[in-house]
Enzyme design. Sequence first.
Site, PDB file in Angstrom:
ATOM      1  N   GLU A 189      40.080  51.354 -14.023  1.00 28.07           N
ATOM      2  CA  GLU A 189      39.858  50.692 -12.737  1.00 28.07           C
ATOM      3  C   GLU A 189      41.171  50.403 -12.014  1.00 28.07           C
ATOM      4  OE1 GLU A 189      37.536  50.280 -10.072  1.00 28.07           O
ATOM      5  OE2 GLU A 189      36.306  49.940 -11.843  1.00 28.07           O
ATOM      6  N   HIS A 248      34.165  53.544  -2.882  1.00 27.12           N
ATOM      7  CA  HIS A 248      34.811  53.240  -4.165  1.00 27.12           C
ATOM      8  C   HIS A 248      34.192  54.048  -5.300  1.00 27.12           C
ATOM      9  CE1 HIS A 248      36.388  51.112  -7.616  1.00 27.12           C
ATOM     10  NE2 HIS A 248      35.143  50.939  -8.034  1.00 27.12           N
ATOM     11  N   SER A 304      40.841  53.808  -4.317  1.00 26.99           N
ATOM     12  CA  SER A 304      39.825  53.717  -3.267  1.00 26.99           C
ATOM     13  C   SER A 304      40.126  52.593  -2.285  1.00 26.99           C
ATOM     14  CB  SER A 304      38.439  53.492  -3.879  1.00 26.99           C
ATOM     15  OG  SER A 304      38.401  52.274  -4.600  1.00 26.99           O
ATOM     16  N   HIS A 318      35.926  56.944  -8.355  1.00 22.74           N
ATOM     17  CA  HIS A 318      35.532  57.328  -9.718  1.00 22.74           C
ATOM     18  C   HIS A 318      35.181  58.804  -9.879  1.00 22.74           C
ATOM     19  CE1 HIS A 318      35.701  53.507 -11.812  1.00 22.74           C
ATOM     20  NE2 HIS A 318      35.136  52.921 -10.773  1.00 22.74           N
TER      21      HIS A 318
END
Length: 294
Positions: free
Chosen positions: A208, A162, A227, A167
Amino acid sequence: MFEEAQYFAPVAAQDDGSVVVELAASHPGFADPVYRARRNAIAGLAVHHRRGEPIPAAEYTELEHEIWTLVIRELAVKHAKYATAEYLEGAERLGLPETRIPQLEEVSGLLEPLTGFRYLPAAGLVPLRDFYGVLADGYFHSTQYIRHHSVPFYTPEPDVIHEVIGHANALAHDRYAALYRLAGAAARRVDSEEALEFVSKIFWFTLEFGVMLEGPELKAYGAGILSSYGEIEEFRGMSIRPLDIRAMGTTDYDITRYQDVLFRAESLQHLEDVVGGFWENCDDDSIAKLLTDA
């Protein structure tokens, strides 16, 4: 399906300097002593790290590299269909390895020449103000462990897949990286816990779990969606609402399930104007007014 900086398993330092990660009984690795020992050892690397020093390398096993390889290849197929063009451009610029887990120091070395961002290792819970605040300086807190091998497409908490696939690929794009920095500056600017939570909710529903129109198609740019092997197939069927600062900052969410409410930007420029503009100018007074009017 988790809140950055809030949903890490608790970490406890022992008198002998060792570290213990407290996994919940429902965690896939709870009954696996080998996995738990590795989680403890990897968490210890972050506990003893100091900013400015090289990030200690986690000695990953062949099985852990295989999990990374499986997930990154499967996600790449889904990204081609569901991710925004800018996210894909960031992924191409960054060039993450496909057959092994990259070390965070290595990811920093790839990322810093592109947008100035570097990674910091996180052992567990990072206070909200610290987690978001360092974004203003071009730092991103990240775990180093990988999910349990029994469920390669699921994690109950943010792992290296993730943190890096979700990111770092976004942070490799200049326009997304600028938004992360603005979020960090906003978190530092506000004083009250209510205002900080408001800022963090905007981050949650955008960087997010944000979605965006690309022509007639709805695409994802949020790291939590991009993700997640399962969530990336489901987000278009959720309740999609217009981008709205007050609504995002006052909407509750459940970190343990797929997000059923998402907010749609009409374009990256729209996201920059609305969300970037909010983060650039918000303070305790302006957020208090939004909360009062909600």
